[in-house]
Design a protein around this motif. Structure first.
Motif, short mmCIF file in Angstrom:
data_model
loop_
_atom_site.label_atom_id
_atom_site.label_comp_id
_atom_site.label_asym_id
_atom_site.label_seq_id
_atom_site.Cartn_x
_atom_site.Cartn_y
_atom_site.Cartn_z
N TYR A 7 43.30 -5.50 116.49
CA TYR A 7 43.74 -4.27 117.13
C TYR A 7 43.63 -3.11 116.15
N ARG A 8 43.41 -1.94 116.71
CA ARG A 8 43.33 -0.76 115.87
C ARG A 8 44.73 -0.17 115.69
N ILE A 9 45.02 0.30 114.47
CA ILE A 9 46.29 0.94 114.17
C ILE A 9 46.04 2.37 113.71
N TYR A 10 47.07 3.21 113.88
CA TYR A 10 46.96 4.63 113.54
C TYR A 10 48.10 5.01 112.60
N PRO A 11 47.93 4.76 111.29
CA PRO A 11 48.98 5.12 110.32
C PRO A 11 48.99 6.63 110.06
N ASN A 12 50.17 7.14 109.65
CA ASN A 12 50.25 8.54 109.24
C ASN A 12 49.79 8.68 107.78
N LYS A 13 49.84 9.89 107.25
CA LYS A 13 49.31 10.13 105.90
C LYS A 13 50.05 9.31 104.84
N GLU A 14 51.37 9.26 104.96
CA GLU A 14 52.16 8.49 103.99
C GLU A 14 51.83 7.01 104.07
N GLN A 15 51.67 6.51 105.28
CA GLN A 15 51.35 5.09 105.46
C GLN A 15 49.93 4.79 104.99
N ILE A 16 49.02 5.74 105.17
CA ILE A 16 47.65 5.55 104.67
C ILE A 16 47.67 5.37 103.15
N ASN A 17 48.46 6.18 102.46
CA ASN A 17 48.57 6.04 101.01
C ASN A 17 49.10 4.66 100.61
N LEU A 18 50.10 4.18 101.36
CA LEU A 18 50.65 2.86 101.08
C LEU A 18 49.64 1.75 101.36
N LEU A 19 48.89 1.91 102.44
CA LEU A 19 47.85 0.92 102.75
C LEU A 19 46.79 0.88 101.66
N GLU A 20 46.37 2.06 101.20
CA GLU A 20 45.35 2.13 100.15
C GLU A 20 45.88 1.51 98.85
N GLN A 21 47.17 1.71 98.57
CA GLN A 21 47.76 1.08 97.38
C GLN A 21 47.72 -0.44 97.50
N HIS A 22 47.98 -0.96 98.68
CA HIS A 22 47.91 -2.41 98.88
C HIS A 22 46.48 -2.91 98.72
N PHE A 23 45.51 -2.19 99.27
CA PHE A 23 44.10 -2.59 99.12
C PHE A 23 43.72 -2.68 97.64
N GLY A 24 44.06 -1.62 96.90
CA GLY A 24 43.71 -1.59 95.48
C GLY A 24 44.44 -2.63 94.66
N SER A 25 45.72 -2.84 94.98
CA SER A 25 46.52 -3.80 94.21
C SER A 25 46.07 -5.23 94.45
N VAL A 26 45.76 -5.55 95.70
CA VAL A 26 45.27 -6.90 96.01
C VAL A 26 43.95 -7.15 95.29
N ARG A 27 43.08 -6.15 95.27
CA ARG A 27 41.82 -6.29 94.53
C ARG A 27 42.08 -6.48 93.04
N PHE A 28 43.04 -5.71 92.50
CA PHE A 28 43.40 -5.80 91.07
C PHE A 28 43.90 -7.20 90.73
N ILE A 29 44.81 -7.74 91.54
CA ILE A 29 45.36 -9.08 91.28
C ILE A 29 44.27 -10.14 91.40
N TYR A 30 43.41 -10.01 92.39
CA TYR A 30 42.32 -10.97 92.57
C TYR A 30 41.42 -10.99 91.34
N ASN A 31 41.01 -9.82 90.86
CA ASN A 31 40.12 -9.74 89.70
C ASN A 31 40.82 -10.24 88.44
N ARG A 32 42.10 -9.92 88.31
CA ARG A 32 42.85 -10.36 87.13
C ARG A 32 42.99 -11.88 87.13
N SER A 33 43.31 -12.44 88.26
CA SER A 33 43.45 -13.91 88.35
C SER A 33 42.11 -14.61 88.14
#
Length: 420
Positions: A7-33
């Motif tokens: 399903y498609r979701i429509y986050p606001n600006k604050e939520q977009i920033n939080l989503l982007e932080q999760h994307f980057g952090s998950v990538r960071f943890i994956y690469n570090r591990s």
């Protein structure tokens, strides 16, 4: 049976920033591990487990304080995905895990539990992010099933389905949040209804269809039906070139360049959506009308190395179409039969078995010198694919072994052995 509903979701600006932080952090943890696992094994021959990687998250949170603001289960899921990648590699079902790049625009992270869905206002709650508007364009579970079988709660007159309250039923599985290159956000909810996969239905020659996929025509069936190739990419090349020129003319790192890149990405997304919709319609039609489907095992990754055909092959989307056929066959108890990529199909006369060795790609029709039958190249190939698959099944295979083989290690188990 497990199914995913996107399903498609429509986050606001604050939520977009939080989503982007999760994307980057998950990538960071994956690469570090990945770095830790490779280093420990190459230097000390120590196999790092999931428990070790998750314990390391505690020290990483002390070193990188911004990790504390994120959903810890999503970070742990990154470690689990890494180990799954290693498992698939050693079982022969995937490549060796590699570092994830920031340049990859198709980002995602997973939420294993503690998410909620507001069925009244069409909103979804994600831990550490909050309530986000979601478009539930179709039901992921029947409304009566939710009412009678699952636990719901009512808040201010709104009906909410909480994954935590239904954990014991093990129906609401992992939720995946993703972002496309066009900047659109989606969630995919994995549902396990615990209904066993249907037993493959019996089939015979009249209820079996052979498919020869091509470029000029999308698919040719052994019944003689020809499905035209819509060529979505080719029809949009003129506009894509215009949008690409607009990107190249903009100053690097400028806002106007980012806008132009987004326009280009949206048009690529449109083409992908058109192709996906077309393949869904064709695949469900074929599966619904047949009890068994015969396919040729094609080396698509090798064929696209031919630069004269690469764009046309990619536009057709052979691999994705076969994937759709395979899992839909499993859903409805149908059978997928495969023949080997080196088995003669186009060159073989389906009437008498004569093999025309000098047949070229330019020969769209040819006459058998033995039985004088005039063959359409593609229809003849589809009939031969069906005949070879059924002959192979009767001699060296079984229905259970031939149905739904998708893994690389299993790919050749149901292939035929040419007797011509």
């Amino acid at each position: 049976m497990k199914r995913g509903y996107r399903y498609r979701i429509y986050p606001n600006k604050e939520q977009i920033n939080l989503l982007e932080q999760h994307f980057g952090s998950v990538r960071f943890i994956y690469n570090r591990s990945l770095f830790i696992k490779n280093t420990m094994y190459s230097k000390f021959k120590i196999n790092v487990t999931e428990v070790d990687l998750n314990n390391n998250l505690t020290s990483l949170k002390e070193q990188y304080l911004w990790l504390k603001d994120l959903n810890s289960q999503s970070l742990q899921q990154a470690n689990r995905n890494l180990l799954t990648g290693f498992k698939n590699f050693f079982e022969g079902n995937g490549r060796y895990p590699t570092k994830k790049s920031k340049r990859n625009n198709n980002l995602s992270f997973q939420v294993p539990q503690n998410y909620q869905i507001n069925l009244t206002t069409s909103k979804i709650y994600l831990p550490k992010i909050g309530w986000i508007k979601i478009v539930l364009h179709r039901d992921f579970l029947d409304k009566e099933f939710i009412k009678n079988e699952l636990v719901t709660k009512e808040v201010n007159g709104e009906l909410i389905l909480d994954q935590k309250l239904n954990k014991k039923f093990n129906i609401l599985k992992t939720l995946t949040v993703s972002r496309t290159s066009a900047g659109r956000y989606h969630v995919s909810i994995l549902i396990d209804d615990h209904v066993p996969e249907p037993i493959p239905v019996e089939f015979h020659e009249t209820t079996t269809i052979g498919i020869d996929i091509g470029i000029k025509s999308f698919a040719i069936l052994s019944s003689g039906e020809v499905i035209d190739n819509p060529k979505f990419l080719k029809k949009s090349l003129k506009k894509l070139k215009k949008l690409q020129r607009a990107v190249s003319r903009k100053k690097i790192s400028s806002k106007n360049r980012k806008k132009a890149v987004l326009k280009l990405a949206k048009h690529h997304q449109l083409i992908a959506n058109q192709r996906n919709d077309f393949q869904h319609k064709v695949s469900i039609k074929i599966i619904s009308e047949s009890q068994a489907v015969c396919l040729e095992d094609l080396n698509v990754s090798g064929m696209i190395r031919n630069h004269k055909l690469a764009q046309a092959i990619s536009d057709v989307g052979w691999s994705e179409f076969i994937r759709k056929l395979t899992y839909k066959a499993e859903w409805y108890g149908k059978t997928i039969l495969r023949i080997g990529r080196f088995d003669a199909s186009s060159k073989l006369c389906n009437v008498c078995g004569y093999k025309k060795e000098n047949l070229t790609l330019n020969d769209r029709e040819w006459e058998c010198p033995t039985c004088k039958t005039l063959h359409d190249r593609d229809v003849n190939a589809a009939i031969n694919i069906k005949n070879i698959a059924l002959n192979n099944l009767n001699t060296v295979g079984t229905t259970e072994r031939a149905c739904g083989l998708t893994g690389i290690s299993q790919r050749y188990e149901a292939r035929s052995h040419s007797i011509y």
